[in-house]
Design a protein around this motif. Structure first.
Motif, short mmCIF file in Angstrom:
data_model
loop_
_atom_site.label_atom_id
_atom_site.label_comp_id
_atom_site.label_asym_id
_atom_site.label_seq_id
_atom_site.Cartn_x
_atom_site.Cartn_y
_atom_site.Cartn_z
N PRO A 52 0.83 -1.19 -0.11
CA PRO A 52 0.04 0.03 0.01
C PRO A 52 0.87 1.42 0.02
CG PRO A 52 -0.80 -1.70 1.61
CD PRO A 52 0.48 -2.22 1.24
N LEU A 53 2.05 1.31 0.77
CA LEU A 53 2.95 2.53 0.75
C LEU A 53 3.48 2.60 -0.62
CD1 LEU A 53 4.95 2.43 3.85
CD2 LEU A 53 3.18 4.18 3.03
N HIS A 54 3.99 1.60 -1.29
CA HIS A 54 4.57 1.74 -2.73
C HIS A 54 3.51 2.36 -3.51
CE1 HIS A 54 7.34 -0.96 -1.27
NE2 HIS A 54 7.08 -1.99 -1.70
N GLN A 55 2.16 2.18 -3.18
CA GLN A 55 1.11 2.88 -4.22
C GLN A 55 0.88 4.34 -3.83
OE1 GLN A 55 -2.60 0.75 -4.04
NE2 GLN A 55 -3.17 1.96 -6.25
N LYS A 56 0.53 4.28 -2.33
CA LYS A 56 -0.14 5.69 -2.07
C LYS A 56 1.07 6.57 -1.90
CE LYS A 56 -4.20 3.55 -1.93
NZ LYS A 56 -5.03 3.95 -2.91
N LEU A 57 2.13 6.17 -1.78
CA LEU A 57 3.22 7.59 -1.98
C LEU A 57 3.47 7.81 -3.27
CD1 LEU A 57 6.06 5.93 0.75
CD2 LEU A 57 4.31 7.80 1.07
N HIS A 117 -6.67 13.01 -0.36
CA HIS A 117 -5.42 11.70 -0.35
C HIS A 117 -5.13 11.42 1.09
CE1 HIS A 117 -5.67 11.52 -4.53
NE2 HIS A 117 -4.94 12.80 -4.74
N HIS A 118 -5.29 12.23 2.13
CA HIS A 118 -4.77 12.22 3.56
C HIS A 118 -4.77 10.77 4.14
CE1 HIS A 118 -4.10 16.78 4.42
NE2 HIS A 118 -3.53 16.53 3.31
N GLU A 119 -6.41 10.41 4.14
CA GLU A 119 -6.61 8.91 4.77
C GLU A 119 -6.06 7.79 4.04
OE1 GLU A 119 -7.77 6.91 7.84
OE2 GLU A 119 -7.75 9.17 7.90
N ALA A 120 -5.98 7.87 2.72
CA ALA A 120 -5.39 6.85 1.92
C ALA A 120 -3.83 6.74 2.47
CB ALA A 120 -5.50 7.13 0.59
N VAL A 121 -3.10 7.57 2.33
CA VAL A 121 -1.83 7.68 2.85
C VAL A 121 -1.76 7.13 4.24
CG1 VAL A 121 0.60 8.96 3.19
CG2 VAL A 121 -1.03 9.38 1.27
N ARG A 122 -2.50 7.68 5.20
CA ARG A 122 -2.44 7.30 6.63
C ARG A 122 -2.91 5.71 6.70
NH1 ARG A 122 -6.12 11.85 7.67
NH2 ARG A 122 -4.76 13.45 8.39
N GLU A 123 -3.64 5.46 5.95
CA GLU A 123 -3.97 3.70 5.95
C GLU A 123 -2.69 3.14 5.50
OE1 GLU A 123 -6.32 2.00 7.12
OE2 GLU A 123 -7.41 3.63 8.02
N ALA A 124 -2.14 3.49 4.70
CA ALA A 124 -0.97 2.63 4.07
C ALA A 124 0.22 2.62 5.20
CB ALA A 124 -0.52 3.49 2.67
N LYS A 163 6.67 13.59 1.97
CA LYS A 163 6.87 14.83 2.70
C LYS A 163 5.75 14.69 3.75
CE LYS A 163 10.93 16.45 1.06
NZ LYS A 163 11.99 17.12 1.85
N TRP A 164 4.41 14.88 3.10
CA TRP A 164 3.36 14.59 4.07
C TRP A 164 3.43 13.68 5.05
CZ3 TRP A 164 -0.71 11.51 5.41
CH2 TRP A 164 -1.73 12.34 6.11
N ALA A 165 3.54 12.35 4.53
CA ALA A 165 3.80 11.15 5.53
C ALA A 165 4.67 11.44 6.73
CB ALA A 165 4.06 9.97 4.79
N LEU A 166 6.05 11.91 6.20
CA LEU A 166 7.00 12.38 7.25
C LEU A 166 6.53 13.29 8.49
CD1 LEU A 166 10.02 12.02 5.22
CD2 LEU A 166 9.38 10.57 6.77
N ASN A 167 5.86 14.18 7.87
CA ASN A 167 5.09 15.19 8.85
C ASN A 167 4.13 14.61 9.53
OD1 ASN A 167 2.76 17.34 8.89
ND2 ASN A 167 4.39 17.94 9.81
N GLU A 168 3.46 13.73 9.18
CA GLU A 168 2.16 13.00 9.87
C GLU A 168 2.64 12.03 10.79
OE1 GLU A 168 -2.11 12.08 10.54
OE2 GLU A 168 -1.09 13.70 9.40
#
Length: 228
Positions: A173-178, A212-219, A188-193
């Motif tokens: 999921p990370l490979h895709q959502k990033l 896209h925030h929740e999709a990246v959080r889920e990943a 960059k957003w993920a590292l801040n989160e």
């Protein structure tokens, strides 16, 4: 994810040969262990132009250099035959091959010396790339899940395919959502989160769209690197 002695590397590529030489020399002065040199973007040089470009940088600055081939961003493909010519230059020690074509591992290996290093630039094909004979990945996902990416790569390098693929399943999921927006916006957003860096990103990149925030959080949760 460079392994071995090249722990501190710097991206010093440019579409101007003289600028790339200047940046590479500066990286050497700052004690970088190696540099990463992207193919010249926009001006679309010939294969001979690419050879002469990288040859000039290698001859001008005595530092280990890794070629970076990413045609989707540069509109320029560094072909295996040209890689083979460049691999004969002592301080050109490898390539970040980001075409997404795993078959290039065998093709490049067949043309280059055994000690020429091959790294993928595509997180999603890392396991297949290593099992085909590559040495690792220069990774986006590793910025947020370094331990898991390391363990996955090590398992693949050890020939433990089932373990490598099991780890990769949690990272998929990370490979895709990033990449839901252009890299490096999502990472960059993920590292801040995750509380690792302050918010913000330099223009012309923009902050990750809220949709896209929740999709990246889920990943991130699936990879075990975010608890909230």
């Amino acid at each position: 994810m460079l392994q071995g002695e090249y722990q501190s590397s710097s991206g010093t590529g440019a579409n101007s040969t003289s600028e790339a030489i200047e940046l590479t020399e500066y990286a050497k002065q700052l004690n970088a262990d190696a540099v990463l040199l992207v193919t010249p973007y926009y001006n679309k040089p010939t294969q001979e132009g690419l050879y002469l470009h990288f040859k000039a940088i290698a001859e001008a600055v005595d530092i280990p250099q890794i070629l970076y081939n990413v045609p989707s961003r540069t509109a320029c493909d560094l072909l295996p035959g040209t890689v083979a010519r460049l691999s004969k230059i002592d301080n050109i020690i490898g390539i970040k091959e980001a075409t997404g074509d795993v078959s290039r591992v065998k093709e490049i290996q067949s043309l280059c010396a055994d000690n020429f290093e091959l790294y993928t630039g595509e997180d999603a094909n890392t396991v297949d790339f290593i099992l085909a004979g590559g040495q690792g990945v220069i990774s986006v996902t590793a910025n947020v899940a370094p331990a898991a990416m390391h363990n996955m790569c090590q398992a693949a390098l050890d020939g433990n395919e089932s373990e490598a693929r099991a780890i990769n399943e949690t990272l998929a999921p990370l490979h895709q959502k990033l990449f839901v927006e252009s890299n490096p916006i999502p990472v960059k957003w993920a590292l801040n989160e995750m509380g690792l860096i302050p918010p913000g990103i330099r223009l012309p990149m923009t902050v990750l769209s809220e949709q896209h925030h929740e999709a990246v959080r889920e990943a991130l949760r699936a990879a075990g690197v975010l608890n909230h």
